[in-house]
Every structure is written in C-alpha cells, then in structure tokens.
Design a protein around this motif. Structure first.
Motif: not given
Length: 445
Positions: A382-396
C-alpha cells in the motif's frame, strides 16, 4: 592500452620509474609529473579515433565513488584547451560545463581537488570569473558553467566541447541534455565527456545506446591508492554484494528488480528541493536485533505530511552497529531536529524495551509502537501504491534508501539483506497516510 606509461610493458619496475624521475632536472620533472597521458589509467584517457567508421561524439565514463572520474573529466577539458592529444586547443574554443547545480559545478568541476583549477600548471591555469560563471584561459579559450536546474540557460550559446558531470543527479536530465546537444555545434568534431556514477534513469540508458557513445567503467577499486586507508575495505564489508555496492563502488547500472514495487522514475519525477508546509512529522525507527558491524542496521527515516495531503521523505538517518542507547539518541535527535510530532517504533524486536530505551534519552517524547503481523511485502504494497499515485515525494536525494527500495523483492529482502531503511519508511508513511490516528499504544499492522 591508452596511456603512455602502460605501453612501457610489465618489465618496467617501480624502482626503474623512480630512478628515471630522479635523473630529471626540476623543469623536466614538472613536465613529466604533469603529463596526464603518462600517469592516467586506461579508463581515464579519452577513446582513440576508430580505424574505420564515424568518430565518437560522447565519451561516457561510469565511475564508482572516488574512482577518479572527476580528474578524468578535468584533464580531458584541459587537453582540449592546451592542444594535447587528442588534437584540439586554441583561442576561441568554447566549452560547456554542466552539473546538477551551479554550486556543484564550482565545488567539484572547477574548484575541487581534482577540478579544472587543480589540474593546470602555473601559467596555464584559467582565470575564474565567478560573477559571470566563466573560466578564461590565457590562450583565449573559455568555459561557461550551466545548471541542470535551468535547461533553457543552454539556449543561445554554442560550443565545441562539453563536460557533463553526474547526469544521473540532474534535476531535468532529458531537457538539459537535449538542449545541450543543439548547442554543441562548433568546430569539425563537437564532443562531450560524461562523468557519472550510474543510476537507472532513462537518459543514461539513451546515452549508452547511442551509436556515437564510447563507454568506459572505473570501479572504485581501481583508484584505491589515492583513497583514505581502510575506506574501500570498510565499504566492501558493508555493501559487498548489495545493489547499492554494485552501483556506487563497481559502477554497474542496476536495473529495478523484476516485479519490484518501486520505480526510479517515481523518485526522480516527484523529487523536490524543499518540503511545503507540513501538518505532521514522524520519525520512524526499525530497531536491529543485535548491534554489531555486520548486523542489520537500525532503520531511521523522517517523513512529513503536507497540507496538500502528500507525503514527504525528509531524511534517512539509518545507522549501523549501534547499541540500543545509540540508535535511541539518534531517534530523539531526529525528533528534535525536525520538530516532529511523534516517534514511531517497531516493537517486534524488544517490545516494551524499545520504548524504555528511547525514554531513557527523553522521557517526554511521544512514542507510538507498531507490531508487524504481516510480511514485509504485504506491508509495503500500500505504501508503494502511494508512490504510484504520485502522492509521495523525496526531499533531496537518499541514494541508499532508494537503492534498497528498487532492490526489494517478494522474499522481503533487498539484495539478500534486510531492508532496514525501507522498513522504517513503510512505518513512517503508514502512520502518516494509511493509519494516521495519533494515539499511542501498540498497533498491529
């Protein structure tokens, strides 16, 4: 072999070389010691002209950390300006120096210990005009600095040569590269050198597949004589056999694991330089079972939730080989540094002991304990799904964390090892975005 020294053959001993150098006068010794063609390794010297067919346009040097790729790039530019092999040089020469940021171009390519100012002898050294972001040589050649943050800055000027450093870290890799190609149009044979540690980004694959590219590899091992004593042994002990070690030390291009939950382009396309206003911040801890140099690391990741309802990975402070008091201090330090709302800690290894160790450092810090009842893969999906949906960004950039995420397999391991950093990230984003209830206590997830 591409360098003159290697052509002398294996019968030439170190003693012979030292004796020959000792016989030279001061001027001749300076000339010999400054001749890169003599001392460079084969992978640090530009490719020769082909016996037949078209000439190369791009020399791609894939290097591990500390492998000497910056020195190779600086020496190649110097050779173009001063007219040493391959033939080039002279007044009017125009060169583009392109890095992730202008700060990186200055700190590494120009003013670094292996940069352009360092590799020139007195009388040949260019003048740095920082206000104009230029280097000007005594013979009239000029290099202009550019940042991948501003691809359009390459529109307008034109060049004979270019040096592109760490393209896998560029903010806008494809746009910057393509704009540079249109500007590389002066002289009979415009060329560029690319020095980078490989990462599986589309641009690097495109450069490697181009018919006009010659690829060399420079593992860190090849430059060990010029590195701090014990550095390479320490890195090998920690990263040997891992995807990150193969990438950062052996200069291998590591593709995503087949069926992987994460993709490199998800990190790159959503990466930001700074987080927006955050509503909640957590520090997630995945404690190790033991505390030796060879044991699993203590995963420690800081993440926040923005007002835009997106998650932001703020820091990876994972640490190796620490006693419980050590990682507890690190967790509390991260809590304070980021003004976090809570520490989230996995309780499977140690139970209440995990909380008590943290409270010995700071009795007032809010703590939520989580207990894993499902496998790592199921918790991560489910965490990977957040990335796939564009809902997580890495700062740096967090290369060790990202490499672990890309190598994570259905067996719950990353490159054969426990994914400590990834575990902490999963706990952090689960607490912020998937199970965001703030109350303390042991939670089964």
């Amino acid at each position: 072999m591409r360098n003159a020294y290697s052509s002398l053959g294996s019968e030439v001993s170190l003693e012979d070389v030292v004796a020959s150098l000792a016989s030279l006068n001061a001027h001749a010794l300076q000339v010999v010691l400054g001749d890169w063609q003599i001392w460079a390794r084969e992978d640090q010297v530009a490719p020769p002209e082909p016996d037949e067919g078209p000439s190369w346009r791009t020399w791609l040097l894939l290097g591990g950390r500390g492998a000497g790729k910056t020195r190779a790039g600086a020496e190649w530019v110097k050779a173009q300006v001063l007219g040493t092999p391959p033939p080039a040089g002279g007044s009017g020469l125009r060169i583009a120096l392109v890095g992730e940021t202008i700060k990186d171009v200055l700190a590494v390519m120009v003013e670094g210990v292996s940069g352009l100012l360092a590799v020139h002898r007195t009388g040949e050294r260019p003048l740095l005009i920082a206000s104009r972001q230029q280097l000007v040589w005594p013979n009239g050649a000029m290099a202009q600095m550019f940042s991948s943050e501003d691809p359009d800055g390459l529109r307008g000027p034109q060049f004979h040569f270019a040096w592109c450093d760490e393209v896998c870290k560029w903010r806008h890799p494809d746009r910057t590269w393509d704009t540079l190609q249109f500007a590389l149009r002066l002289g009979d044979a415009p060329r560029q050198v690319v020095t980078t540690t490989p990462r599986p980004i589309p641009l690097l694959k495109r450069i490697m597949e181009d018919a006009g590219t010659v690829v060399d590899r420079a593992p860190t091992e090849e430059n060990k004589e010029h590195l701090a004593p014990g550095f390479l042994d320490g890195m090998r002990r920690r990263y040997a056999g891992t995807a990150l070690g193969r990438q950062e030390l052996d200069a291998e291009l590591i593709e995503e694991c087949p069926g992987a939950l994460w993709r490199q382009d998800w990190f790159d396309e959503l990466r930001v330089a700074a987080a927006p206003e955050l509503t909640r911040i957590v520090v997630a801890v995945d404690p190790p079972v033991t505390a030796t140099a060879s044991s699993d690391a203590c995963g420690l990741v800081v993440a926040g939730l923005g007002r835009d309802r997106r998650g932001y990975i703020l820091a990876d402070r994972t640490l190796q080989g620490r006693e419980p008091a050590g990682w507890a201090r690190a967790a509390v330090a991260a809590y304070r540094d980021f003004a976090a709302n809570r520490i989230v800690a996995e309780a499977n290894q140690g139970g209440d002991l995990v909380e008590s160790v943290i409270r010995q450092v700071d009795a007032t810090v809010p703590i939520s304990l989580v207990r894993a009842t499902r496998g790592k893969w199921l918790r991560a999906e489910p965490v990977a799904a957040l990335y796939a949906e564009g809902r997580v960004a890495h700062v740096g950039r967090w290369p060790e964390l990202e490499a672990q995420m890309l190598a994570f397999g259905a067996d719950g391991l990353a490159g054969g090892r426990s994914p400590d950093r990834l575990d902490a990230l999963v706990w952090a984003l689960t607490a912020l975005m998937l199970d965001p209830r703030p109350e303390p206590g042991v939670r089964a997830l």
